[in-house]
Design an enzyme around this catalytic site. Sequence first.
Site, PDB file in Angstrom:
ATOM      1  N   LYS A 124      58.743  62.889  46.234  1.00 17.12           N
ATOM      2  CA  LYS A 124      57.379  63.221  46.629  1.00 17.12           C
ATOM      3  C   LYS A 124      56.367  62.309  45.955  1.00 17.12           C
ATOM      4  O   LYS A 124      55.366  61.904  46.559  1.00 17.12           O
ATOM      5  CB  LYS A 124      57.093  64.685  46.294  1.00 17.12           C
ATOM      6  CG  LYS A 124      57.854  65.666  47.181  1.00 17.12           C
ATOM      7  CD  LYS A 124      57.765  67.085  46.684  1.00 17.12           C
ATOM      8  CE  LYS A 124      58.577  68.003  47.590  1.00 17.12           C
ATOM      9  NZ  LYS A 124      58.721  69.372  47.078  1.00 17.12           N
ATOM     10  N   GLN A 144      58.041  73.622  42.658  1.00 18.87           N
ATOM     11  CA  GLN A 144      59.362  73.319  43.211  1.00 18.87           C
ATOM     12  C   GLN A 144      60.288  74.535  43.068  1.00 18.87           C
ATOM     13  O   GLN A 144      60.459  75.083  41.991  1.00 18.87           O
ATOM     14  CB  GLN A 144      59.963  72.109  42.487  1.00 18.87           C
ATOM     15  CG  GLN A 144      61.314  71.686  43.017  1.00 18.87           C
ATOM     16  CD  GLN A 144      61.264  71.220  44.465  1.00 18.87           C
ATOM     17  OE1 GLN A 144      60.300  70.595  44.875  1.00 18.87           O
ATOM     18  NE2 GLN A 144      62.299  71.538  45.225  1.00 18.87           N
ATOM     19  N   ASP A 182      52.363  73.398  50.238  1.00 21.91           N
ATOM     20  CA  ASP A 182      53.555  73.802  50.996  1.00 21.91           C
ATOM     21  C   ASP A 182      53.213  74.648  52.221  1.00 21.91           C
ATOM     22  O   ASP A 182      54.044  74.838  53.105  1.00 21.91           O
ATOM     23  CB  ASP A 182      54.507  74.603  50.099  1.00 21.91           C
ATOM     24  CG  ASP A 182      55.647  73.754  49.565  1.00 21.91           C
ATOM     25  OD1 ASP A 182      55.938  72.713  50.175  1.00 21.91           O
ATOM     26  OD2 ASP A 182      56.232  74.124  48.543  1.00 21.91           O
TER      27      ASP A 182
END
Length: 294
Positions: free
Chosen positions: A52, A96, A119
């Site tokens: 990322k 995460q 997200d």
Amino acid sequence: MVLLLDGNAVSQSVKQDLRQRVERLQHHGVFPGLGTLLVGNDPASARYVAGKHRDCAEVGIKSIKYDLPESATTEDIIRTVDDLNADAQCTGFIVQLPLPKGTDTHAVIDEIDACKDADGMHPYNLGQLVLHVSGEISTPLPCTPRGILELLAAYNIDLDGKNVCVVGRGITIGRTIGLLLTRKECNATVTLCHTGTRDLHEQMKRADVIIAATGQPGIVQANDVKDGAVLVDVGIARIQDKTTGKWRISGDIDPSARNVASAYTPNPGGVGPMTRAMLLTNVVETAERQAFGK
């Protein structure tokens, strides 16, 4: 000829567009930043987070990286989430998953500022998706479901009126992609299958599109697929070759099923790159809303 839906190629096109949008934002004094919070030392999670940040460098987004040890408590993690919420350089961030055993994951996710939810999985943002059956949605969208739809659209695969069988009811894909597929802009009919589905083979055999997201290698076989169906392989598992002992990545859809399909996503190289591209897109869109009131 069966069409390969190349997520790597389409994600590069998305990134090129994002680079231009980031430059425009920077000209207006706005510098998008993506934050990540990694707890523990799980190798797969560490690799994913590193990817990322490489993506951020490609498009000009600032990287903000927080790491906590495996021993971090739920309270420790929430305090770090609050730091990211308060960080003016952080346009959006992700925690995460999975978090270490014993962590209250729901409490951590609830603590995220919904406006910074890169997200698109915060309860408020999912609620907005539920409420908006059609029209523009001004909150972040779930990355993987959005990435799947963007990939299909890039190859002009029309979902209007199509029967879509989703296999797997996880929150990341299974329980969320139906919300996007059944919006009027897509207009698909969705069947969500899971371990309690008694006639899984028949459900898949009737589908125009199969989206498999279980992490069970080969759960979709060639005889589960009707001629000309579109196959979207999301599930990932590591399996060991019995002869060589080497480990390799395997998807949910057996390669033999591609011979029956009209189009399919490779795994890896299909949905994964699109998920990461949509994460960047959510960050840039949030910055644009802040800068231009979009």
